[in-house]
Write a protein that holds these residues in place. Sequence first.
Motif, PDB file in Angstrom:
ATOM      1  N   VAL A  54     -27.291 -78.920  29.606  1.00 31.41           N
ATOM      2  CA  VAL A  54     -28.463 -78.863  28.739  1.00 31.41           C
ATOM      3  C   VAL A  54     -28.154 -79.569  27.422  1.00 31.41           C
ATOM      4  O   VAL A  54     -26.996 -79.804  27.079  1.00 31.41           O
ATOM      5  N   ALA A  55     -29.203 -79.874  26.677  1.00 37.86           N
ATOM      6  CA  ALA A  55     -29.046 -80.707  25.481  1.00 37.86           C
ATOM      7  C   ALA A  55     -28.423 -79.967  24.308  1.00 37.86           C
ATOM      8  O   ALA A  55     -27.720 -80.576  23.498  1.00 37.86           O
ATOM      9  N   ASP A  56     -28.674 -78.657  24.185  1.00 32.62           N
ATOM     10  CA  ASP A  56     -28.232 -77.946  22.985  1.00 32.62           C
ATOM     11  C   ASP A  56     -28.140 -76.451  23.265  1.00 32.62           C
ATOM     12  O   ASP A  56     -28.569 -75.961  24.311  1.00 32.62           O
ATOM     13  N   THR A  57     -27.578 -75.752  22.293  1.00 33.99           N
ATOM     14  CA  THR A  57     -27.371 -74.309  22.442  1.00 33.99           C
ATOM     15  C   THR A  57     -28.695 -73.562  22.571  1.00 33.99           C
ATOM     16  O   THR A  57     -28.802 -72.604  23.342  1.00 33.99           O
ATOM     17  N   ALA A  58     -29.711 -73.989  21.826  1.00 29.82           N
ATOM     18  CA  ALA A  58     -31.001 -73.309  21.893  1.00 29.82           C
ATOM     19  C   ALA A  58     -31.592 -73.392  23.300  1.00 29.82           C
ATOM     20  O   ALA A  58     -32.129 -72.405  23.816  1.00 29.82           O
ATOM     21  N   THR A  59     -31.476 -74.554  23.926  1.00 32.47           N
ATOM     22  CA  THR A  59     -31.982 -74.694  25.296  1.00 32.47           C
ATOM     23  C   THR A  59     -31.174 -73.842  26.257  1.00 32.47           C
ATOM     24  O   THR A  59     -31.737 -73.203  27.161  1.00 32.47           O
ATOM     25  N   ARG A  62     -32.331 -70.290  25.820  1.00 33.40           N
ATOM     26  CA  ARG A  62     -33.686 -70.129  26.354  1.00 33.40           C
ATOM     27  C   ARG A  62     -33.672 -70.074  27.870  1.00 33.40           C
ATOM     28  O   ARG A  62     -34.337 -69.219  28.484  1.00 33.40           O
ATOM     29  N   LEU A  63     -32.918 -70.975  28.497  1.00 35.61           N
ATOM     30  CA  LEU A  63     -32.871 -70.993  29.956  1.00 35.61           C
ATOM     31  C   LEU A  63     -32.187 -69.750  30.514  1.00 35.61           C
ATOM     32  O   LEU A  63     -32.591 -69.223  31.551  1.00 35.61           O
ATOM     33  N   ALA A  65     -32.292 -66.812  29.280  1.00 30.97           N
ATOM     34  CA  ALA A  65     -33.291 -65.736  29.222  1.00 30.97           C
ATOM     35  C   ALA A  65     -34.380 -65.947  30.274  1.00 30.97           C
ATOM     36  O   ALA A  65     -34.814 -64.996  30.942  1.00 30.97           O
ATOM     37  N   THR A  66     -34.817 -67.191  30.432  1.00 37.55           N
ATOM     38  CA  THR A  66     -35.869 -67.488  31.416  1.00 37.55           C
ATOM     39  C   THR A  66     -35.431 -67.115  32.822  1.00 37.55           C
ATOM     40  O   THR A  66     -36.178 -66.467  33.573  1.00 37.55           O
ATOM     41  N   PHE A  67     -34.217 -67.511  33.185  1.00 36.21           N
ATOM     42  CA  PHE A  67     -33.777 -67.255  34.550  1.00 36.21           C
ATOM     43  C   PHE A  67     -33.448 -65.781  34.778  1.00 36.21           C
ATOM     44  O   PHE A  67     -33.567 -65.290  35.905  1.00 36.21           O
ATOM     45  N   THR A  68     -33.078 -65.076  33.744  1.00 39.57           N
ATOM     46  CA  THR A  68     -32.938 -63.629  33.864  1.00 39.57           C
ATOM     47  C   THR A  68     -34.292 -63.005  34.204  1.00 39.57           C
ATOM     48  O   THR A  68     -34.411 -62.160  35.103  1.00 39.57           O
TER      49      THR A  68
END
Length: 370
Positions: A54-59, A62-63, A65-68
Amino acid sequence: MANRLFPEWHQQDAVQLTWPGADSDWAPMLSRIEATLERMVTAIARYQQVLISVADTATRERLAATFTQLGVPAQRLRLYVVPSDDSWARDHGPIGIERDGRLTLLDYRFTGWGGKFPAARDDALNRALADQGVFAAPLESQALVLEGGAIESDGEGTLLTTEACLLNQNRNPALDRAAIEARLGEDFGVTRVLWLAHGHLEGDDTDSHVDTLARFCDPQTIAYVRCDDPEDAHYAALSAMEDELKALRQADGSPYRLIPLPWPRPCFDPEDGHRLPATYANFLIINGAVLVPVYGDAADSTALAALATAFPERDLVPIDCHEVIRQHGSLHCLTMQLPKGSLAAAHLAGAASHDACNDADNDATADVQE
């Protein structure tokens, strides 16, 4: 040293993906392509791990959390922060070979399909992952320009490819056919290279990657795209390719079992109207399943039925790839399988990873890294 290029159906540790960034060509449709990738990750994670750069820590956060929320087990997901230019992991991911019984990952040069697009960050991506301790197998840098989508292996010494790509002067101009074959034999241990002189898809940027046209399903079986519309611009070239495939022979001299895949209705870009490369040949073989690109077309069910005959012991998982072809690739192009033994044991990075690791099964551990 005896080398062997693994076929795609070889047992895998994970599938590698490169998540699109806000500065990529996907920016105008980022949320839509992310939704497609989420469906892919959720499907793959039912069978094995998924490694995502991924491009950065924020992504990354976010991912995670999304996949959880989507129910993806933490032990099936590995997220790493690595810069990239685009998302076509098939062409910048490492290629796994067996060398004297041990796995080695080969890191070929990626130049954006012959200099068509920026690719410096993609070309450096595998080394960046290796520097983070991702791989258990050694990663060897190669000077040759080669993309994973350009080659198909039967795992038994035969490689299938296209002249339009591997002999293109925009890749390795100093190497002719004999030199390319010699290099493929040296790197992959192949003793036969089967060349297709015909076949292309409009909207394809890769110079006719074979994974859009014809694919090994097992050492005796090739699934391929067939155009049955004489009025279609592809008809002549794909009919000539079909004749080539019928003339190919296995190492023992017997013909291949050929499985024709249907021709979907033409798909066009909604903005400028150019044709998009919709193909059912761009499927992905993973542990226990095959992910199949579909396009909301009547031919989808025919394609799934045809591939069911090629993979009777695997689940078939359709993935809507309307958004993927907007950037001129499809499902297989977004992925690179990592053979069993590729990945190092997961690093622990804080309490969340530690808790997930306690729940991990024997063949996968949680990994959330930067």
